[in-house]
Design a protein around this motif. Structure first.
Motif, PDB file in Angstrom:
ATOM      1  N   CYS A  16     -52.085  37.350  99.788  1.00  0.00           N
ATOM      2  CA  CYS A  16     -52.367  35.997 100.267  1.00  0.00           C
ATOM      3  C   CYS A  16     -53.711  35.991 100.997  1.00  0.00           C
ATOM      4  N   CYS A  44     -46.549  33.491 102.733  1.00  0.00           N
ATOM      5  CA  CYS A  44     -47.882  32.968 102.430  1.00  0.00           C
ATOM      6  C   CYS A  44     -47.891  31.447 102.465  1.00  0.00           C
ATOM      7  N   GLU A  87     -47.889  32.709 109.436  1.00  0.00           N
ATOM      8  CA  GLU A  87     -48.415  31.694 108.526  1.00  0.00           C
ATOM      9  C   GLU A  87     -47.348  30.616 108.350  1.00  0.00           C
ATOM     10  N   ASP A 122     -45.815  40.077 100.385  1.00  0.00           N
ATOM     11  CA  ASP A 122     -46.475  39.784 101.661  1.00  0.00           C
ATOM     12  C   ASP A 122     -45.576  40.249 102.793  1.00  0.00           C
ATOM     13  N   TYR A 127     -45.959  37.161 108.099  1.00  0.00           N
ATOM     14  CA  TYR A 127     -45.299  36.580 106.924  1.00  0.00           C
ATOM     15  C   TYR A 127     -43.797  36.404 107.117  1.00  0.00           C
ATOM     16  N   HIS A 176     -58.330  27.961 102.979  1.00  0.00           N
ATOM     17  CA  HIS A 176     -56.898  28.125 102.713  1.00  0.00           C
ATOM     18  C   HIS A 176     -56.215  26.813 102.329  1.00  0.00           C
ATOM     19  N   TYR A 190     -51.765  35.320  91.842  1.00  0.00           N
ATOM     20  CA  TYR A 190     -51.055  35.736  93.057  1.00  0.00           C
ATOM     21  C   TYR A 190     -49.552  35.529  92.906  1.00  0.00           C
ATOM     22  N   CYS A 194     -47.282  38.767  92.760  1.00  0.00           N
ATOM     23  CA  CYS A 194     -46.466  39.022  93.941  1.00  0.00           C
ATOM     24  C   CYS A 194     -44.992  39.181  93.579  1.00  0.00           C
TER      25      CYS A 194
END
Length: 210
Positions: A16, A44, A87, A122, A127, A176, A190, A194
């Protein structure tokens, strides 16, 4: 692209991190009259933002940080650890169109609430998942949590995501925000690399979001 190279590219994309020059975050806009906000930490923040952005009744979903105390957190400081920040996404919504309970119910299906140390690829304190609810929202958040545990049944073993009192939310930098829309290829790399979507489907089945 060769079949051998493709998994390597996805592995490299499974983080992320935007790969853009950080920019100082702008101040949050005041909540419009008649609207409310909800804060969800779900790993994320790109994924959480995408899960809520564009829903009927949702005015905006902003990526940022919650849970720490030092002012003006940055992505670089938060991911290094030790700040207490996670996050998160700030969802601004019209309760006449979509209820807070509906949003919390959706939130559970965007995360793996049995992962106590992050979300799939993550991992780390920034996270870790949590709902941050105001006093007026807490009863609905707790009821939604209980319902989510019941919905998972045997899969709910180790359900760890808590409901905490709301804290100040700080927006992340522009690099972001709206990431899935602005950089769809990188976001998809991603997401697939992931393995988060696959984990959510295994956990929630057709109800998975993301």
């Amino acid at each position: 692209m060769s079949r051998l190279l493709f998994p390597i590219v996805l592995t490299l994309a499974a983080a992320c991190s935007p790969g853009e020059t950080p920019v100082k975050a702008a101040a949050l806009e005041p909540t419009p009259a008649g609207y409310q906000t909800a804060i969800f930490a779900g790993g994320c923040f790109w994924t959480e933002e995408k899960a809520f952005d564009g829903l009927p009744g949702v005015r905006s979903a902003v990526s940022g940080f919650v849970g720490g105390t030092a002012p003006n957190p940055t992505y670089e400081r938060v991911v290094r650890g030790g700040t207490g920040y996670r996050e998160a996404v700030l969802v601004t919504f019209n309760p006449a169109v979509v209820s807070y309970r509906t949003l919390v119910d959706r939130y559970w299906r965007t995360i793996d609430p049995t992962d106590a140390t992050g979300q799939v690829c993550d991992q780390g304190p920034s996270y870790v998942t949590a709902v941050y609810a105001t006093e007026a929202q807490t009863a609905a958040a707790q009821a939604s949590r209980t319902a989510a545990i019941a919905a998972l049944g045997a899969k709910a073993s180790g359900f760890t995501t808590p409901v905490y009192p709301a804290m100040r939310f700080w927006p992340a930098g522009p690099e972001h925000q709206d990431f899935a829309r602005r950089r769809p290829a990188q976001y998809e790399a991603y997401r697939i690399g992931c393995g988060r979507s696959a984990r959510l489907r295994a956990l929630w089945g057709a109800a998975a979001v993301g």
